[in-house]
Enzyme design. Structure first.
Site, PDB file in Angstrom:
ATOM      1  N   SER A 238       0.833  -1.198   0.000  1.00 56.57           N
ATOM      2  CA  SER A 238       0.000   0.000   0.000  1.00 56.57           C
ATOM      3  C   SER A 238       0.863   1.242   0.000  1.00 56.57           C
ATOM      4  O   SER A 238       1.962   1.255   0.549  1.00 56.57           O
ATOM      5  CB  SER A 238      -0.954  -0.005   1.200  1.00 56.57           C
ATOM      6  OG  SER A 238      -0.370   0.686   2.272  1.00 56.57           O
ATOM      7  N   LYS A 239       0.347   2.264  -0.668  1.00 55.97           N
ATOM      8  CA  LYS A 239       1.092   3.514  -0.743  1.00 55.97           C
ATOM      9  C   LYS A 239       1.305   4.068   0.654  1.00 55.97           C
ATOM     10  O   LYS A 239       2.313   4.660   0.966  1.00 55.97           O
ATOM     11  CB  LYS A 239       0.308   4.536  -1.559  1.00 55.97           C
ATOM     12  CG  LYS A 239       0.316   4.230  -3.033  1.00 55.97           C
ATOM     13  CD  LYS A 239      -0.310   5.359  -3.824  1.00 55.97           C
ATOM     14  CE  LYS A 239      -0.509   4.898  -5.264  1.00 55.97           C
ATOM     15  NZ  LYS A 239      -1.235   5.831  -6.075  1.00 55.97           N
TER      16      LYS A 239
END
Ligand code: GLU
Length: 472
Positions: A238-239
Site C-alpha cells: 500500500s502507498k
C-alpha cells in the site's frame, strides 16, 4: 484486427511497481504479437489527479523504456464523448435517472443489512417517470436482472458472475461527470483495445463493464487480471504503508538499472522454467499472458539486488555509463570533467551492486577531496612510505605513457629499488590518490585519475606524512 493493449493509470501518485508490472505485461504482449500499446491517463477524478503524478508516470515509463505507440490520451479531454455514450444508453432504455437521496440510500442499506441481505441498490427509480423537485439525479445503468456474465479470463480462467449479484451501477454523477466504469469501457471500445491486462483488483468491475458493452451492442475485449504484488510479509502493498519505497523512480534513485527492474517485474508472477535472467528480446519471445501465475507474489528485494548486480557486471559498459552519468549528475559531478565514464564503468563494474554505489565510489575520479579519510590516513600514510612516494612522484612526473601498464611498472620498480613489498606501497598509494581505502586495482585507478590530479594528491600525501613525522 491489430492486437492492442493499454496501460491506464490513474494519476493519483507515483508509478509503483504493481502498475509498472501491468504496463510491462501489456507492452510485452503487444510487442510479441506485432500489436500496439496505448497509454491512457485516467484523470477523471479531478480531486485526486495531479500533474506531478502524470509527470511521474511518464518519467517512469520513459526510464523503463516502455514506449507506447499511441497516447498519452487523457480522459479529461473526452468528456463530450462520454456524455454522448451516456445519452445513447438513456435513449436506448439501458440507463435511467435516479433521484434517491443519500438518506434514502442509507435507509435501504440498513434494511438490507437487517434482513441479512447484501447491500445493493434495489432499482426503485427504474420505474420512475417523473423527476423529483430539487434533486439533481445520477444516471444508473440498467443491469440485466437475469442470467450471468462469464469472463473467459486469460489468467483467472472462467469466472462466472450471476447478474442477480450485480446492481444498477452509477455511470454519471449528479454533476453529469462520468464514473470510472463507464469511461474505461468507452475508451477501451473507442481505442480498439483487444486485450485488457490489469490488476485483479478490477476483476469485480469487469462483469459490469461487459454488461454495458453488450448494451452498446459491442464485443468486449479479452481480459487478463494479474494477481496483486504483495509486500515481503505477505500483506497488501500500500502507498500508505510502503510509501515511495515501491515507486519506480525511487528504484532509479537507489541505483537500479531499468532492465534489472523489468527482469525482476516480469518474474513476479511469471516463470519460464528456472531461468532467472531474461533480455528484453527473450521476454518478448517467451512471455505469454496465459502463463502468468494465478496467485499473488511477494516482492523480494534481495532478488532485485542480485539481478541488478548481474546486469551491472555483465552489461555493456557504454550502456551502464549512460545510466551512471545520471547518478553522477545527482551527486553534483559533471562526468565530462575527468576520465571517460565508460572506462570508469569498466574498472568498477565488478565491484558494485547498484549504480548509486558505483557513482559514490567514483567521485574521486572527477572531484578533489579536502581531506584523507582519517582512519585510512592514520593507518597507511606513515613515514615508512615517504621515500617510496617521493620516488613514485618523481617517476610519474616524467612518465609520458600514462597507461596502467607503465604505471604498474613504475610502482614495481620503486618497490624493488627500495626493497619493499608491492603490498606495502599499493594501499598507501590508494589512500593518497583516492582519499579512501577502496578502489579498483591501483594502476588502473591512478591511470583514470590522470596525471595532474595524481601528482597533486601525491604531493598532498607527502606533506601530510612530513607533518606527521615532524609532530612525532
Ligand atoms: N485507472 C485504473 C487504475 O489505475 C485502471 C483501469 C483499468 O486498467 O481498467 O487502477
Amino acid at each position: 484486427m491489430t492486437l492492442k493493449t493499454r496501460f491506464a493509470p490513474s494519476p493519483t501518485g507515483y508509478l509503483h511497481i504493481g502498475g509498472a508490472r501491468t504496463a510491462l505485461y501489456s507492452w510485452l504482449y503487444a510487442r510479441k504479437h506485432g500489436g500496439k500499446f496505448v497509454l491512457r491517463i485516467e484523470d477523471t477524478d479531478l480531486e485526486r489527479s495531479t500533474m506531478e503524478s502524470v509527470n511521474a508516470i511518464l518519467e517512469g515509463m520513459t526510464w523503463l523504456g516502455l514506449e507506447y505507440d499511441e497516447g498519452p490520451f487523457y480522459q479529461t479531454e473526452r468528456f463530450d464523448r462520454y456524455k454522448e455514450v451516456i445519452k445513447q444508453l438513456m435513449d436506448s432504455g439501458h440507463a435511467y435517472h435516479c433521484y434517491c437521496t443519500k438518506e434514502e440510500l442509507d435507509a435501504m442499506r440498513e434494511a438490507q443489512k437487517a434482513n441479512k441481505q447484501k447491500p445493493r441498490y434495489d432499482g426503485r427509480c427504474r420505474a420512475r417517470t417523473q423527476p423529483r423537485e430539487g434533486v439533481e439525479p445520477v444516471i444508473r445503468f440498467k443491469n440485466p436482472q437475469e442470467g450471468a456474465v462469464v469472463i473467459d479470463d486469460q489468467i483467472k480462467g472462467k469466472v462466472l458472475v450471476e447478474n442477480s449479484e450485480l446492481d444498477d451501477l452509477i455511470i454519471a454523477r449528479s454533476d453529469g461527470t462520468p464514473t470510472y466504469n463507464l469511461t474505461v469501457l468507452v475508451d477501451d471500445l473507442d481505442m480498439g483495445i483487444t486485450h485488457v491486462i490489469r490488476g485483479d483488483d478490477h476483476l469485480n468491475n469487469t462483469p459490469r463493464q461487459i454488461n454495458i458493452i453488450r448494451a452498446l451492442d459491442k464485443q468486449p475485449p479479452v481480459y487478463a487480471h494479474a494477481p496483486m504484488i504483495l509486500a515481503e510479509d505477505g500483506t497488501k502493498l500500500s502507498k500508505r504503508v510502503h510509501g515511495e519505497a515501491v515507486s519506480v523512480i525511487q528504484y532509479r534513485k537507489e541505483g537500479y538499472l531499468p532492465e534489472a527492474l523489468l527482469n525482476y517485474l516480469v518474474r513476479l508472477g511469471w516463470a519460464h522454467g528456472d531461468q532467472e535472467i531474461f533480455t528484453l528480446d527473450e521476454m518478448i519471445e517467451l512471455f505469454d499472458i496465459k502463463d502468468v501465475n494465478n496467485s499473488a507474489s511477494s516482492i523480494n528485494p534481495e532478488k532485485l539486488l542480485w539481478l541488478n548486480q548481474q546486469y551491472i557486471k555483465n552489461g555493456d559498459p557504454a550502456h551502464i555509463a549512460h545510466h551512471l552519468s545520471w547518478h553522477m549528475g545527482q551527486l553534483g559531478i559533471d562526468p565530462a570533467q575527468g576520465p571517460d565514464l565508460v572506462e570508469v564503468v569498466k574498472a568498477q563494474q565488478e565491484r558494485a551492486k547498484t549504480l548509486l554505489e558505483m557513482a559514490e565510489n567514483s567521485v574521486y575520479f572527477y572531484q578533489d577531496f579536502d581531506q584523507f579519510d582519517e582512519n585510512n590516513a592514520k593507518k597507511h600514510l606513515r613515514p615508512v612510505v615517504l621515500e617510496a612516494f617521493q620516488a613514485i612522484r618523481q617517476a610519474f612526473e616524467t612518465l609520458e605513457d600514462w597507461s596502467a601498464e607503465a604505471i604498474h611498472q613504475v610502482i614495481n620498480d620503486t618497490a624493488e629499488k627500495l626493497d619493499m613489498k608491492m603490498g606495502k606501497i599499493g594501499q598507501p598509494l590508494r589512500v593518497a590518490v583516492t582519499g579512501s581505502g577502496m578502489s579498483p586495482s591501483i594502476d588502473v585507478t591512478v591511470q583514470l585519475i590522470g596525471k595532474p590530479r595524481t601528482l597533486a594528491r601525491l604531493g598532498k600525501a607527502i606533506e601530510y606524512i612530513e607533518k606527521r613525522a615532524a609532530n612525532a
